[in-house]
Design an enzyme around this catalytic site. Structure first.
Site, PDB file in Angstrom:
ATOM      1  N   GLU A 147      69.465  48.854   2.191  1.00 45.41           N
ATOM      2  CA  GLU A 147      70.501  49.504   1.207  1.00 45.41           C
ATOM      3  C   GLU A 147      71.917  48.876   1.124  1.00 45.41           C
ATOM      4  O   GLU A 147      72.730  48.840  -0.088  1.00 45.41           O
ATOM      5  CB  GLU A 147      70.530  50.956   1.624  1.00 45.41           C
ATOM      6  CG  GLU A 147      69.342  51.947   1.425  1.00 45.41           C
ATOM      7  CD  GLU A 147      69.020  51.787  -0.068  1.00 45.41           C
ATOM      8  OE1 GLU A 147      68.741  50.899  -0.641  1.00 45.41           O
ATOM      9  OE2 GLU A 147      68.431  53.062  -0.165  1.00 45.41           O
ATOM     10  N   THR A 199      73.447  50.623  -8.638  1.00 43.88           N
ATOM     11  CA  THR A 199      73.928  51.512  -7.765  1.00 43.88           C
ATOM     12  C   THR A 199      75.230  51.321  -7.410  1.00 43.88           C
ATOM     13  O   THR A 199      76.225  52.245  -7.174  1.00 43.88           O
ATOM     14  CB  THR A 199      73.269  51.732  -6.732  1.00 43.88           C
ATOM     15  OG1 THR A 199      71.902  52.273  -6.840  1.00 43.88           O
ATOM     16  CG2 THR A 199      73.588  52.904  -5.583  1.00 43.88           C
TER      17      THR A 199
HETATM   18  N1  HSE Z   1      73.098  58.396  -2.896  1.00 43.85           N
HETATM   19  C1  HSE Z   1      72.738  57.135  -3.648  1.00 43.85           C
HETATM   20  C2  HSE Z   1      73.834  57.213  -4.989  1.00 43.85           C
HETATM   21  C3  HSE Z   1      71.482  56.940  -3.877  1.00 43.85           C
HETATM   22  O1  HSE Z   1      73.892  58.271  -5.675  1.00 43.85           O
HETATM   23  O2  HSE Z   1      74.553  56.230  -5.019  1.00 43.85           O
HETATM   24  C4  HSE Z   1      71.305  55.821  -4.620  1.00 43.85           C
HETATM   25  O3  HSE Z   1      70.016  55.680  -4.889  1.00 43.85           O
END
Ligand code: HSE
Length: 326
Positions: A147, A199
């Site tokens: 991630e 993201t």
């Molecule tokens: N919690 C993260 C965001 C998840 O919302 O940036 C990304 O999939």
């Protein structure tokens, strides 16, 4: 040998290799945040899945291959499956490596945990080949490195549900504290408008401070949502699917967002919102017929807007990454 070196040496893990040396897994999509629980709540889905094949190597090396010619970064350190495996092999006491072939079915940048599926699928498959010497919590710790490659920060709200299955609460990532939340058998409708939201970008636009009144409303919703899941209180789940902090900022990136929310509720959905960082949107429903009506509502909206889209009607996956061969 100095003490620090001695301690690290002692922490190395001895694998208990499986005979096959090869494993094939299905790595599922996930919905992070569940509207109000930014970075702390996530849910595993039965559809769609990535297919991954992992082979054991007897040298300290990670090889990434993309099946079907899908353009993925092949440098393991830059790949969301590769980075977690590099961390994992560094903790082994034998020269071990993995060759990973990824059949990418969950589109990167879709908001349904594409990077997490690669990371979680890789570590679960590798751990299987090592004789399950690592715990699920260790696997989440490794998978978060994927991630970090994808979004610049470690977050576990996709990788934890992908590994544990079901709905997970990540109370803390330092130290890792993951709680599985029971839930009723709900149906999930997803629409993925064919635009890409990275993201990293969707995190950069967020305000760094929140008003106390918004925080109070948000933590009321998070507690309400968790209680609603655990008590199978569908109305409470519906009322708690509200986000006053992240969604007002991110929703501007998603064409049709307001309409989807209104029309899907009219079609009977309990509620929903942005899946992860978007652009996919998800809605929860009490039964399959309602989930399909919600799908029709979503399709009508995007046809009218003139934007290509995909939809899925699926259920909560209680098992997470699944070993299908090996
Ligand atoms: N919690 C993260 C965001 C998840 O919302 O940036 C990304 O999939």
């Amino acid at each position: 040998m100095d003490l620090a070196h001695h301690l690290t040496e002692n922490k190395k893990i001895k694998p208990n290799y499986s005979a096959a040396g090869y494993v094939k897994v299905l790595a599922p999509a996930t919905v992070a945040n569940l509207v109000c629980g930014f970075d702390v709540l996530g849910m595993c889905l039965n559809e769609p899945n990535d297919l991954m094949e992992v082979k054991l190597l007897n040298e300290k090396k990670v090889i990434i291959l993309s099946a079907d010619g899908y353009p993925l970064p092949l440098d393991p350190a830059q790949n969301t499956a590769g980075a977690p495996l590099i961390e994992m092999i560094n903790e082994l006491d034998t020269p071990t490596g993995f060759e990973v072939t990824i059949h990418k079915r969950i589109k990167p940048g879709s908001g349904i945990g594409s990077s997490a599926a690669s990371a979680a699928g890789a570590v679960v498959a590798a751990n299987h080949l090592l004789g399950n010497v690592f715990s699920n919590k260790d696997l989440v710790r490794f998978a978060m490195f994927g991630e970090k490659v994808a979004s610049g920060v470690k977050h576990a709200d996709n990788v934890a549900p992908c590994i544990y299955g079901g709905i997970t609460l990540i109370r803390s990532i330092h130290p890792l504290d993951i709680i599985s939340i029971s839930s009723p058998d709900l149906f999930v409708t997803i629409v993925h408008p064919q635009i890409e939201v990275r993201t990293k970008d969707a995190r950069q636009i967020l305000r760094k401070e929140v008003l106390l009144k918004d925080a109070i409303r948000q933590w009321g919703n998070i507690a309400g949502l968790v209680a609603g899941f655990m008590q199978s209180d569908l109305d409470l789940i519906g009322r708690s699917l509200e986000d006053v902090i992240i969604e007002p900022v991110r929703s501007i990136l998603i064409p049709g967002f307001d309409e989807v929310k209104i029309k899907c509720k009219e079609a009977g959905a309990l509620g929903g919102g942005i899946s992860g960082s978007g652009p996919s949107l998800f809605m929860l429903s009490r039964d399959e017929a309602t989930a399909k009506n919600v799908q029709t509502a979503m399709q009508d909206i995007y046809k009218q807007i003139g934007l290509e889209f995909n939809t899925y009607v699926t259920t909560i996956n209680q098992k997470g990454v699944k070993i299908i061969e090996g």
